[in-house]
Design a protein around this motif. Structure first.
Motif, short mmCIF file in Angstrom:
data_model
loop_
_atom_site.label_atom_id
_atom_site.label_comp_id
_atom_site.label_asym_id
_atom_site.label_seq_id
_atom_site.Cartn_x
_atom_site.Cartn_y
_atom_site.Cartn_z
N ARG A 36 -1.59 9.68 3.91
CA ARG A 36 -3.01 9.31 4.05
C ARG A 36 -3.92 10.37 3.45
O ARG A 36 -4.90 10.06 2.78
N GLN A 46 -3.79 10.15 -0.26
CA GLN A 46 -4.55 8.97 -0.70
C GLN A 46 -6.04 9.26 -0.63
O GLN A 46 -6.78 8.94 -1.57
N THR A 106 -4.08 4.07 -3.57
CA THR A 106 -4.62 3.56 -2.32
C THR A 106 -4.44 2.04 -2.19
O THR A 106 -4.82 1.46 -1.18
N ASP A 107 -3.85 1.41 -3.21
CA ASP A 107 -3.65 -0.03 -3.15
C ASP A 107 -2.36 -0.41 -2.42
O ASP A 107 -2.04 -1.58 -2.32
N GLU A 108 -1.64 0.59 -1.91
CA GLU A 108 -0.47 0.36 -1.08
C GLU A 108 -0.66 1.09 0.24
O GLU A 108 -1.28 2.16 0.28
N SER A 109 -0.12 0.54 1.30
CA SER A 109 -0.27 1.15 2.61
C SER A 109 0.56 2.42 2.71
O SER A 109 1.59 2.56 2.04
N PRO A 110 0.11 3.35 3.55
CA PRO A 110 0.91 4.56 3.77
C PRO A 110 2.33 4.23 4.26
O PRO A 110 3.29 4.90 3.87
N GLU A 111 2.45 3.19 5.04
CA GLU A 111 3.77 2.80 5.55
C GLU A 111 4.70 2.36 4.40
O GLU A 111 5.88 2.69 4.38
N ARG A 112 4.14 1.61 3.45
CA ARG A 112 4.95 1.17 2.31
C ARG A 112 5.34 2.37 1.43
O ARG A 112 6.47 2.48 0.98
#
Length: 86
Positions: free
Chosen positions: A23, A26, A33-39
Protein backbone atom coordinates in the motif's frame (compact mmCIF):
# COMPACT_ATOMS: atom_id res chain seq x y z
CA UNK A 1 1.46 -28.81 1.16
CA UNK A 2 1.14 -25.07 1.57
CA UNK A 3 3.35 -23.84 4.39
CA UNK A 4 1.25 -20.71 4.81
CA UNK A 5 -1.39 -21.02 7.51
CA UNK A 6 -3.86 -18.17 8.00
CA UNK A 7 -4.52 -19.43 11.53
CA UNK A 8 -0.88 -18.90 12.48
CA UNK A 9 -0.16 -15.53 14.08
CA UNK A 10 3.28 -15.27 12.44
CA UNK A 11 1.74 -15.82 8.98
CA UNK A 12 -0.98 -13.24 9.64
CA UNK A 13 1.63 -10.71 10.82
CA UNK A 14 3.76 -11.36 7.73
CA UNK A 15 0.73 -10.94 5.46
CA UNK A 16 -0.22 -7.67 7.13
CA UNK A 17 3.34 -6.36 6.87
CA UNK A 18 3.44 -7.22 3.15
CA UNK A 19 0.09 -5.49 2.54
CA UNK A 20 1.20 -2.35 4.42
CA UNK A 21 4.41 -2.20 2.37
CA UNK A 22 2.55 -2.70 -0.91
CA UNK A 23 0.00 0.00 0.00
CA UNK A 24 2.83 2.40 0.86
CA UNK A 25 4.59 1.70 -2.45
CA UNK A 26 1.30 2.24 -4.29
CA UNK A 27 0.66 5.49 -2.45
CA UNK A 28 4.21 6.65 -3.30
CA UNK A 29 3.59 5.90 -6.98
CA UNK A 30 6.16 3.10 -7.08
CA UNK A 31 3.71 0.23 -7.70
CA UNK A 32 0.65 0.05 -9.90
CA UNK A 33 -2.56 1.14 -8.27
CA UNK A 34 -4.89 -0.59 -10.73
CA UNK A 35 -4.44 -3.88 -8.84
CA UNK A 36 -5.33 -4.52 -5.22
CA UNK A 37 -2.59 -4.93 -2.63
CA UNK A 38 -3.92 -8.44 -2.00
CA UNK A 39 -3.48 -9.40 -5.66
CA UNK A 40 0.03 -7.92 -5.79
CA UNK A 41 0.99 -9.83 -2.64
CA UNK A 42 -0.48 -13.00 -4.12
CA UNK A 43 1.57 -12.65 -7.31
CA UNK A 44 4.79 -12.16 -5.37
CA UNK A 45 3.98 -15.04 -3.03
CA UNK A 46 3.31 -17.35 -6.01
CA UNK A 47 6.60 -16.41 -7.66
CA UNK A 48 8.47 -16.99 -4.40
CA UNK A 49 6.81 -20.30 -3.50
CA UNK A 50 6.80 -21.59 -7.07
CA UNK A 51 10.53 -21.01 -7.43
CA UNK A 52 11.26 -22.79 -4.15
CA UNK A 53 8.98 -25.70 -5.05
CA UNK A 54 10.66 -26.07 -8.44
CA UNK A 55 14.04 -26.13 -6.71
CA UNK A 56 13.20 -28.71 -4.04
CA UNK A 57 11.25 -30.97 -6.41
CA UNK A 58 14.23 -31.38 -8.73
CA UNK A 59 16.61 -34.31 -8.34
CA UNK A 60 19.48 -31.97 -9.21
CA UNK A 61 19.44 -28.27 -8.35
CA UNK A 62 18.11 -26.63 -11.55
CA UNK A 63 19.57 -23.23 -10.67
CA UNK A 64 21.25 -21.32 -7.84
CA UNK A 65 18.20 -20.66 -5.65
CA UNK A 66 19.15 -17.22 -4.31
CA UNK A 67 20.05 -15.92 -7.75
CA UNK A 68 16.92 -17.32 -9.36
CA UNK A 69 14.63 -15.97 -6.61
CA UNK A 70 16.16 -12.52 -7.03
CA UNK A 71 15.77 -12.60 -10.82
CA UNK A 72 12.19 -13.86 -10.80
CA UNK A 73 11.03 -11.49 -8.05
CA UNK A 74 12.75 -8.58 -9.82
CA UNK A 75 10.95 -9.50 -13.02
CA UNK A 76 7.60 -9.64 -11.22
CA UNK A 77 8.16 -6.37 -9.34
CA UNK A 78 9.27 -4.55 -12.50
CA UNK A 79 6.05 -5.72 -14.14
CA UNK A 80 4.10 -4.32 -11.19
CA UNK A 81 5.92 -0.97 -11.25
CA UNK A 82 3.83 2.10 -11.85
CA UNK A 83 3.70 3.05 -15.51
CA UNK A 84 5.62 6.26 -16.02
CA UNK A 85 6.31 6.26 -12.29
CA UNK A 86 9.45 6.29 -10.22
Amino acid sequence: QNQHNEDDEMCRNWDELALRLIRKLQTNGELRTDESPERVAGVLQCVHQGTILEFVASAEPPFPLRTELRRRLTLAIEGLAARGGK
